[in-house]
Design an enzyme around this catalytic site. Structure first.
Site, PDB file in Angstrom:
ATOM      1  N   ASN A 172      -6.882  -3.291  17.315  1.00 16.11           N
ATOM      2  CA  ASN A 172      -7.792  -2.182  17.587  1.00 16.11           C
ATOM      3  C   ASN A 172      -9.112  -2.471  16.884  1.00 16.11           C
ATOM      4  O   ASN A 172      -9.276  -2.209  15.697  1.00 16.11           O
ATOM      5  CB  ASN A 172      -7.187  -0.863  17.097  1.00 16.11           C
ATOM      6  CG  ASN A 172      -5.975  -0.457  17.907  1.00 16.11           C
ATOM      7  OD1 ASN A 172      -6.095   0.013  19.035  1.00 16.11           O
ATOM      8  ND2 ASN A 172      -4.791  -0.654  17.337  1.00 16.11           N
ATOM      9  N   GLU A 173     -10.038  -3.035  17.631  1.00 18.51           N
ATOM     10  CA  GLU A 173     -11.314  -3.458  17.088  1.00 18.51           C
ATOM     11  C   GLU A 173     -12.239  -2.254  16.874  1.00 18.51           C
ATOM     12  O   GLU A 173     -11.950  -1.144  17.333  1.00 18.51           O
ATOM     13  CB  GLU A 173     -11.979  -4.456  18.045  1.00 18.51           C
ATOM     14  CG  GLU A 173     -11.173  -5.729  18.275  1.00 18.51           C
ATOM     15  CD  GLU A 173     -11.211  -6.693  17.092  1.00 18.51           C
ATOM     16  OE1 GLU A 173     -11.573  -6.265  15.976  1.00 18.51           O
ATOM     17  OE2 GLU A 173     -10.869  -7.882  17.284  1.00 18.51           O
ATOM     18  N   PRO A 174     -13.360  -2.447  16.150  1.00 12.86           N
ATOM     19  CA  PRO A 174     -14.343  -1.370  15.996  1.00 12.86           C
ATOM     20  C   PRO A 174     -14.715  -0.758  17.347  1.00 12.86           C
ATOM     21  O   PRO A 174     -14.950  -1.469  18.319  1.00 12.86           O
ATOM     22  CB  PRO A 174     -15.541  -2.093  15.364  1.00 12.86           C
ATOM     23  CG  PRO A 174     -14.917  -3.200  14.579  1.00 12.86           C
ATOM     24  CD  PRO A 174     -13.748  -3.653  15.387  1.00 12.86           C
ATOM     25  N   SER A 176     -12.560   1.486  18.697  1.00  9.62           N
ATOM     26  CA  SER A 176     -11.310   2.074  19.187  1.00  9.62           C
ATOM     27  C   SER A 176     -11.244   3.540  18.783  1.00  9.62           C
ATOM     28  O   SER A 176     -11.671   3.922  17.697  1.00  9.62           O
ATOM     29  CB  SER A 176     -10.106   1.320  18.608  1.00  9.62           C
ATOM     30  OG  SER A 176     -10.113  -0.039  19.006  1.00  9.62           O
ATOM     31  N   THR A 191     -13.068 -11.346  14.582  1.00 10.89           N
ATOM     32  CA  THR A 191     -11.622 -11.539  14.651  1.00 10.89           C
ATOM     33  C   THR A 191     -11.294 -12.919  15.197  1.00 10.89           C
ATOM     34  O   THR A 191     -10.397 -13.608  14.695  1.00 10.89           O
ATOM     35  CB  THR A 191     -10.993 -10.460  15.550  1.00 10.89           C
ATOM     36  OG1 THR A 191     -11.267  -9.176  14.992  1.00 10.89           O
ATOM     37  CG2 THR A 191      -9.492 -10.642  15.663  1.00 10.89           C
TER      38      THR A 191
END
Length: 648
Positions: A172-174, A176, A191
């Protein structure tokens, strides 16, 4: 008299509730990642046993990566040695790269099998991992069904998490949302950069993944996030003390009723109660804490140490320090003198001089200095200026290259060197045939595929030749270059074997042979599974053995720790700093340039794309600037060291 080894003394950090007033998530700091991993594994095992007595299942949410691997080792140990059964356990993994074949060395299916599932009695039907082999049009339906399977199992009882540098949990990247569910996502560049070393290049890292959503994670009854090393310190501080925001998904965990962060000291190093304890509660002041607090205040106010006032201390949580010591002027002088005494142009000790206020002894002179270099270029990158100074001042310098560094050589370098050898040996049919085989292998080599033993050998020889070239440039006698090729490293992959008695014996034998007065070793502990950390533990194990054997020379041996290419010691921790002049910096860079296979583009650059000489130059000049801003003399650059102390 016999000695034992102990790490440098730590500051006295407050542990009461008041000291955690800035923390919005329960955070427990353990002495080491191993102790923390045992703590988590034990909680999981206790829940499994409890549910078994009740005739019920346990649903675990599992993570991959370096953080939980030791925890999985303990769970396997509990199964094999204590009879812990996993027959009542249902698991759901957080994520998987997409696309990804399940038998790929990068697959999380393979990771989980190797670290846990193949070693316990869990039912295969109870294992659930996102499927990276799906057709793209089938992913959405799979994700819906994954959510349903979790609900049908009764929900996740314990969800294990790691944390990425972007603050991602799962993938869940920035950006999300708090309510996001299992879905396909596009991976953040940071990432992917962090994963690049595992994939032997950024271009080989998938750009997408299937991941549980933040909402899925938040539905778990209990959440345990694990993090080790200084590389995670900044994002841990943001997640624990910062505001909740989508740009740092881990901050959403502040909403959870039963979430604990289980971390080691290094990962906790940026928390307020650790780095600035005087801002959260009354401190039990000691020499190290006073030094750290005064330097912090000087840097915060952009004032030289000798210019700090009583008001400065009072207004920044250190009024009780002034009351205890007597005045700002007194504190300032104490810390100023401490810093001044760390600076020396004589890293091997200055002969015929008063050494009572110097970090190194004047006698014996000259000394035998042994520099341990985890990779074949760490010596010149991290302490090249000091190495040159030791040689210039007449000391006998040895360099121990602990690993071959062979996985960090590009394939084309092998072809280039073999082509040269073929041109030299034009009538050597065996060599020509060997070159054909190597070319054929490399032409068909898949991303991340392990090199043949022959190619690994060639790559190691390339690194060895570069290290010898650097030694010659620095005027280190070639006979004093020791290529240990420690076995733990020789896997051909980023993942290494645990170190063994053989690794320790090789190091022990070298120490007994050289009998150094000084040892320099890489103290870069940011990654608990990294080569630097393992190499240091091997050195410590060998030294422990020598101490127990009461080797006479060990009583007069100083151990100095330097940092790797990615960071420097905090000024407050440095116990010896060696100034580097403009000419010496050019010489240091020239020594780094001898490592041509690492020039222009390194195989494993980490999160910093600059060349190693650029990182080293900036790090050393920044250290000098910080010393100057504190009120010390102005130097071009400086290298810093921390002493690993022996206790009588």
């Amino acid at each position: 008299m016999a000695q034992t080894l102990t790490k440098p003394s730590a500051m006295n950090f407050p542990t009461d509730e008041e000291s955690r007033k800035f923390e919005k998530i329960n955070t427990f700091i353990h002495e080491s990642s191993e102790q923390a991993s045992f703590f988590v594994a034990n909680e999981i095992a206790e829940l499994i046993r409890q549910r078994q007595k009740q005739g019920k299942n346990v649903v675990l949410g599992l993570a991959t990566g370096s953080s939980p691997t030791k925890m999985y080792e303990f769970l396997v140990k509990f199964h094999k040695e204590e009879g812990l059964s996993f027959k009542n356990v249902i698991t759901f993994n957080l994520d998987e790269y997409f696309p990804m074949e399940s038998d790929s060395i990068h697959s999380y299916v393979r990771f989980m099998n190797e670290h846990l599932f193949d070693h316990i009695d869990i039912k295969k039907s109870n294992i659930n991992i996102p499927d990276g082999t799906l057709d793209k049009e089938d992913v959405r339906e799979f994700c819906v069904n994954y959510e349903k399977k979790i609900m049908d199992a009764g929900g996740i009882d314990i969800q294990i998490l790691g944390i990425g540098r972007t603050g991602h949990i799962g993938f869940n990247e920035p950006g999300s949302s708090l309510t996001s569910k299992t879905r396909i996502v596009r991976l953040d560049r940071v990432t992917r950069l962090d994963a690049a070393s595992d994939f032997f290049g950024l271009e080989n890292v998938p750009i997408k993944a299937i991941t549980m959503g933040v909402g899925t994670i938040m539905d778990a009854k209990r959440i345990i996030l694990m993090a080790w090393g200084e590389g995670k310190a900044n994002v841990i501080r943001q997640a624990v003390e910062g505001p909740i925001k989508e740009s740092v998904p881990a901050t959403f965990l502040q909403h959870h009723d039963s979430c604990d962060f289980i971390i080691d000291h290094a990962a906790a190093s940026s928390l307020s109660r650790i780095c600035t304890p005087w801002l959260v509660s009354e401190c039990d002041w000691n020499e190290k804490l006073i030094k750290g607090a005064t330097i912090w205040l000087s840097e915060k106010l952009n004032k030289a140490i000798l210019k700090l006032t009583n008001e400065d201390y009072n207004e920044h949580g250190m009024g009780n320090l002034v009351a205890e010591i007597g005045s700002a002027e007194h504190i300032n002088l104490i810390v100023f003198n401490q810093l001044q005494r760390t600076i020396t142009g004589w890293p091997g000790g200055k002969p015929n001089a008063d050494d009572s206020q110097r970090p190194e002894r004047k006698d014996p002179y000259p000394k035998t200095s042994l520099i341990f270099s985890p990779h074949p270029d760490d010596d010149v990158i991290s302490m090249g200026g000091t190495l040159l100074r030791l040689v210039d001042q007449g000391h006998e310098v040895h360099v121990a290259y602990q690993t071959s560094g062979n996985i960090a050589v590009f394939d084309d370098e092998v072809i280039r060197f073999l082509d040269f050898a073929t041109d030299v040996e034009q009538d050597n049919e065996a060599l020509s045939e060997q070159v054909k085989e190597v070319r054929a292998f490399l032409k068909n080599k898949r991303p991340g595929q392990v090199d043949s033993p022959e190619i690994q050998k060639f790559k190691g020889l390339i690194r060895k030749g570069e290290a010898l070239a650097a030694c010659r440039y620095c005027r280190v006698d070639e006979k004093n270059a020791h290529f240990q090729n420690l076995p733990f490293y020789e896997t051909g992959t980023v993942k290494k074997k645990p170190y063994s008695e053989e690794d320790v014996q090789i190091t022990y034998d070298l120490l007994k042979k050289v009998k150094p007065h000084q040892i320099f070793a890489a103290g870069d502990l940011s990654d608990p599974h990294g080569t630097h950390r393992v190499c240091l533990q091997i050195i410590y194990s060998a030294l422990d053995r020598l101490v127990k054997e009461k080797a006479e020379w060990i009583n007069d041996c100083y151990v100095w720790l330097y940092r790797g290419a990615w960071q420097e010691w905090d000024i407050a921790d440095m116990e010896m700093t060696v100034p580097i002049g403009p000419m010496e910096m050019e010489r240091k860079k020239s020594a780094i340039f001898k490592h041509q296979s690492q020039k222009d583009s390194a195989m494993f650059p980490g999160n910093d794309q600059r060349e190693f000489w650029q990182r080293a130059e900036q790090r050393n000049t920044e250290t000098a600037k910080k010393y100057n801003a504190l009120g010390m003399a102005e130097y071009e650059a400086m290298e810093g060291f921390v002493r690993y102390k022996f206790n009588l």
